[in-house]
Scaffold this active site. Structure first.
Site, short mmCIF file in Angstrom:
data_model
loop_
_atom_site.label_atom_id
_atom_site.label_comp_id
_atom_site.label_asym_id
_atom_site.label_seq_id
_atom_site.Cartn_x
_atom_site.Cartn_y
_atom_site.Cartn_z
N GLU A 48 -12.45 -104.86 -45.31
CA GLU A 48 -12.13 -105.95 -44.40
C GLU A 48 -10.64 -106.21 -44.48
O GLU A 48 -10.04 -106.11 -45.55
CB GLU A 48 -12.90 -107.20 -44.83
CG GLU A 48 -12.68 -108.38 -43.90
CD GLU A 48 -13.54 -109.59 -44.24
OE1 GLU A 48 -14.07 -109.66 -45.36
OE2 GLU A 48 -13.66 -110.46 -43.37
N LYS A 127 -17.38 -109.81 -36.09
CA LYS A 127 -18.13 -110.56 -37.10
C LYS A 127 -18.98 -111.63 -36.43
O LYS A 127 -18.49 -112.43 -35.64
CB LYS A 127 -17.13 -111.19 -38.06
CG LYS A 127 -17.73 -111.89 -39.23
CD LYS A 127 -16.64 -112.02 -40.29
CE LYS A 127 -17.09 -112.80 -41.47
NZ LYS A 127 -16.29 -114.02 -41.63
N CYS A 169 -18.59 -108.75 -44.08
CA CYS A 169 -18.52 -109.77 -45.12
C CYS A 169 -19.66 -110.80 -45.10
O CYS A 169 -20.77 -110.50 -45.50
CB CYS A 169 -17.16 -110.45 -45.06
SG CYS A 169 -16.73 -111.36 -46.56
C1 LIG Z 1 -12.48 -112.10 -41.41
O1 LIG Z 1 -13.20 -113.13 -41.97
C2 LIG Z 1 -12.72 -113.54 -43.22
C3 LIG Z 1 -13.68 -114.47 -43.92
O2 LIG Z 1 -14.99 -113.93 -44.01
C4 LIG Z 1 -11.34 -114.13 -43.00
O3 LIG Z 1 -10.86 -114.86 -44.10
C5 LIG Z 1 -10.49 -112.94 -42.67
O4 LIG Z 1 -9.16 -113.33 -42.47
C6 LIG Z 1 -10.99 -112.19 -41.47
N1 LIG Z 1 -10.43 -110.88 -41.49
C7 LIG Z 1 -10.03 -110.19 -40.42
C8 LIG Z 1 -9.41 -108.90 -40.65
O5 LIG Z 1 -10.18 -110.54 -39.30
#
Ligand SMILES: *[C@@H]1O[C@H](CO)[C@@H](O)[C@H](O)[C@H]1NC(C)=O
Ligand SMILES: *[C@@H]1O[C@H](CO)[C@@H](O)[C@H](O)[C@H]1NC(C)=O
Length: 290
Positions: A48, A127, A169
């Site tokens: 991620e 997500k 995640c």
């Molecule tokens: C995706 O979600 C997370 C938390 O689950 C967040 O903190 C993060 O910045 C996000 N990452 C991206 C790459 O979008």
């Protein structure tokens, strides 16, 4: 039953150490992906937020535009870097996740792109579950203030192997998503994710094993490496569980690549030994995949 996994496949999880410099992160990811491919990996997973530091604060400055697809190099350097890495390594590449900005709606998404060994985009997962928490005086973290959710279960068909599901995640905490993907015939559930040093030791491995145990499929979790100088301390411990829910391989905190050989017989034997697959009672409770 037709084979869920048509032939054995080597999976690699790249537990990447990323920093503030996006170009450097992309070049570094390329190095690690090529190295995994040179060791025989045919499906390679990045973590991620692999192209930027982790956290909602970084979204606006790191976000890229993915639609209309394909984006230009200016709109999304990460899209083009991933496509090139996949083609160069001749492997399927689950490109972790990146912050996405939809310029039409001005909405941000946490998005995972999957490419074919020819560098063609196969799937996009945004997500689905956003993490909002507000415990006064303790912790406030509202992804929904910055992000919008995706609205689909993402299943990718890899022609020579079979189907995999991609989610990100926090999505792993929702067993329904995993169950739907497994019922629809996936041999593996793949989660780029970044748990922290509180939830990591408590739930990371447990979530992976639970999703594998309930669904009798392979489950892979790919985390960023831990960086104690960053504002977010990822747990690391990228791992692969087999269909019996045993942990096949697990990284520590530092940058590393771990490999696992997946095979159909393991799924078949698990389902023969513990036949929950054919013994469900959809007359007593409903089938979430319907
Ligand atoms: C995706 O979600 C997370 C938390 O689950 C967040 O903190 C993060 O910045 C996000 N990452 C991206 C790459 O979008
Ligand atoms: C990790 O995340 C959980 C859930 O939001 C939170 O309660 C905890 O304080 C966080 N731990 C650290 C070390 O940031």
């Amino acid at each position: 039953m037709t084979d869920l996994l048509r032939k054995p496949v080597k999976l690699a999880l790249v537990q990447l150490a990323s920093g503030a410099d996006k170009n450097h992160n992309l070049a570094h990811a390329r190095e690690k992906v090529l190295s995994a491919a040179s060791k025989g990996a045919q499906i390679i997973v990045l973590p991620e937020c692999f192209n930027s530091p982790y956290g909602c604060d970084y979204f606006p400055s790191y976000a890229e535009t993915l639609l209309p697809s394909p984006p230009t190099k200016e709109q999304s350097p990460s899209f083009h870097a991933l496509s090139a890495m996949a083609a160069e390594s001749k492997a399927y590449l689950v490109g972790g996740s990146i912050p996405e900005l939809d310029t039409e709606t001005k909405k941000y998404y946490n998005t995972s792109l999957t490419f074919s060994p020819e560098g063609k985009l196969l799937a996009t997962h945004r997500k689905v579950h956003l993490f909002d928490i507000d415990i006064p005086g303790k912790i406030t973290f509202k992804e929904s203030e910055v992000l919008s959710p995706g609205n689909q279960v993402t299943i990718v068909d890899l022609p020579e192997y079979g189907k995999i599901a991609i989610a990100i995640c926090y999505d792993i905490r929702f067993p329904e998503l995993a169950m739907i993907a497994a019922r629809k015939g996936c041999f593996a559930l793949i989660y780029p994710g970044a748990f922290n040093t509180t939830t990591g030791p408590l739930h990371w491995k447990l979530q992976g094993q639970a999703r594998a145990m309930d669904n009798q499929v392979y489950v892979a979790l790919c985390s960023p490496a831990r960086d104690m100088s960053a504002s977010y301390h990822a747990w690391g411990h990228s791992l692969v569980c087999d269909p019996m829910a045993a942990v096949m391989v697990e990284a520590e905190e530092a940058e590393d690549t771990v490999f696992a050989d997946l095979e159909n017989t393991k799924i078949v034997d698990t389902r023969k030994g513990i036949p929950i697959y054919g013994q469900r009672r959809f007359d007593v409770y409903s089938d979430v995949s319907k």
